[in-house]
Design an enzyme around this catalytic site. Structure first.
Site, PDB file in Angstrom:
ATOM      1  N   ASP A  29       0.916  -1.184   0.071  1.00 49.44           N
ATOM      2  CA  ASP A  29      -0.026   0.043  -0.075  1.00 49.44           C
ATOM      3  C   ASP A  29       0.844   1.076   0.134  1.00 49.44           C
ATOM      4  O   ASP A  29       1.750   1.614   0.755  1.00 49.44           O
ATOM      5  CB  ASP A  29      -0.916   0.016   1.279  1.00 49.44           C
ATOM      6  CG  ASP A  29      -1.927  -1.223   1.040  1.00 49.44           C
ATOM      7  OD1 ASP A  29      -2.317  -1.723   0.209  1.00 49.44           O
ATOM      8  OD2 ASP A  29      -2.589  -1.346   2.334  1.00 49.44           O
ATOM      9  N   ASP A  44     -13.531  -3.633  -2.103  1.00 55.13           N
ATOM     10  CA  ASP A  44     -13.633  -3.551  -0.763  1.00 55.13           C
ATOM     11  C   ASP A  44     -14.702  -3.774  -0.223  1.00 55.13           C
ATOM     12  O   ASP A  44     -15.633  -2.845  -0.621  1.00 55.13           O
ATOM     13  CB  ASP A  44     -12.959  -2.309  -0.446  1.00 55.13           C
ATOM     14  CG  ASP A  44     -11.536  -1.903  -0.847  1.00 55.13           C
ATOM     15  OD1 ASP A  44     -10.901  -2.698  -0.934  1.00 55.13           O
ATOM     16  OD2 ASP A  44     -11.304  -0.691  -1.207  1.00 55.13           O
TER      17      ASP A  44
END
Length: 259
Positions: free
Chosen positions: A11, A130
């Site tokens: 990330d 997500d």
């Protein structure tokens, strides 16, 4: 039987690798390319770069970072974050990425999935989803903008639509589990794996090697993606692969030469 893939996820925020809990409380880890090279040496099957703030802050992914990683890695590289158009797909693939992961823009413009699949091939198109369990525990909602906004979509319905439109793979992250190190959301993964016929990558919640063994033993996930376990030196990819083999889970290994 196809080997299960082990995929470290980096990330990225402002060009650095970060990791937080439930998408907040981010802390800096290090240089993404250097970390990726270490993981490749440990027999990682792929690498994922996700610019976790690009969609929300409407920033473009730094092309130089992608190009440098592509030059120094020999394993597949997937890049996502801030993908808004077919031109973004084209630019990232031209920099050397093997796959492009799209999230928010695919929900806002589902035809982007079909367009990208038609132009570049389904193997290049990854839809990142997500999802978070509903308050009544009846299914899961899809979120966008880095997990900040409820998209008003049912997870399974959206996953099936992505497949119909031409997605080659689904990267499925449990927002409830992300960064908690309590194991993957097996129920969520099973819901999606049984609904689609394309590969599903499990993400969110890995805290120990046994979590990876568990996700492959109890779901049809094709790959496991994780960050914390590797970034903080709690385990290596080699150790994960060894444990998979011990549990009769097919995995790619490289025999190291002895001196």
């Amino acid at each position: 039987m196809l080997t299960k893939r082990i995929i470290p996820c980096l990330d990225i925020k402002n060009g650095k690798v970060v990791k937080g809990i439930n998408f907040v409380g981010l802390r800096e880890i290090g240089d993404p390319v250097e970390l990726a090279k270490i993981y490749e040496e440990q027999c990682a099957d792929e690498i994922v770069f996700l610019d976790i703030t690009a969609s929300f802050e409407e920033r473009e992914i730094i092309g130089e970072l992608i190009g440098r990683a592509a030059r120094e890695l020999s394993i597949p590289l997937t890049v996502g974050g801030g993908i808004r158009s077919i031109d973004d797909f084209r630019r990232i693939l031209a920099r050397g990425a093997d796959k492009v992961s799209v999230n928010s823009a695919a929900i806002e413009n589902p035809e982007l999935i079909r367009q990208a699949a038609n132009e570049f091939g389904v193997q290049c198109v990854v839809v990142a989803i997500d999802a978070k369990k509903r308050a009544d525990h009846r299914g899961y909602d899809v979120y966008i903008k880095g997990g900040r906004e409820n998209a008003g979509l049912d997870l399974v319905d959206w996953a099936k639509k992505c497949e119909r439109l031409g997605a080659g793979e689904i990267l499925l992250t449990s927002m409830d589990k992300d960064g908690t190190k309590t194991g993957y959301d097996l129920e969520m993964l099973n819901d999606v794996c049984t609904a689609v016929n394309i590969p599903v990558v499990a993400s969110g919640g890995c805290g120990k090697i046994s979590d990876i063994v568990e996700v492959f033993q109890n779901t049809r996930s094709d790959a496991a993606l994780f960050a914390s376990l590797f970034h903080y030196g709690e385990a290596t990819v080699d150790e994960v692969k060894d444990e998979l083999i011990k549990n009769n889970i097919p995995a790619r290994i490289i025999k190291k030469e002895t001196l």
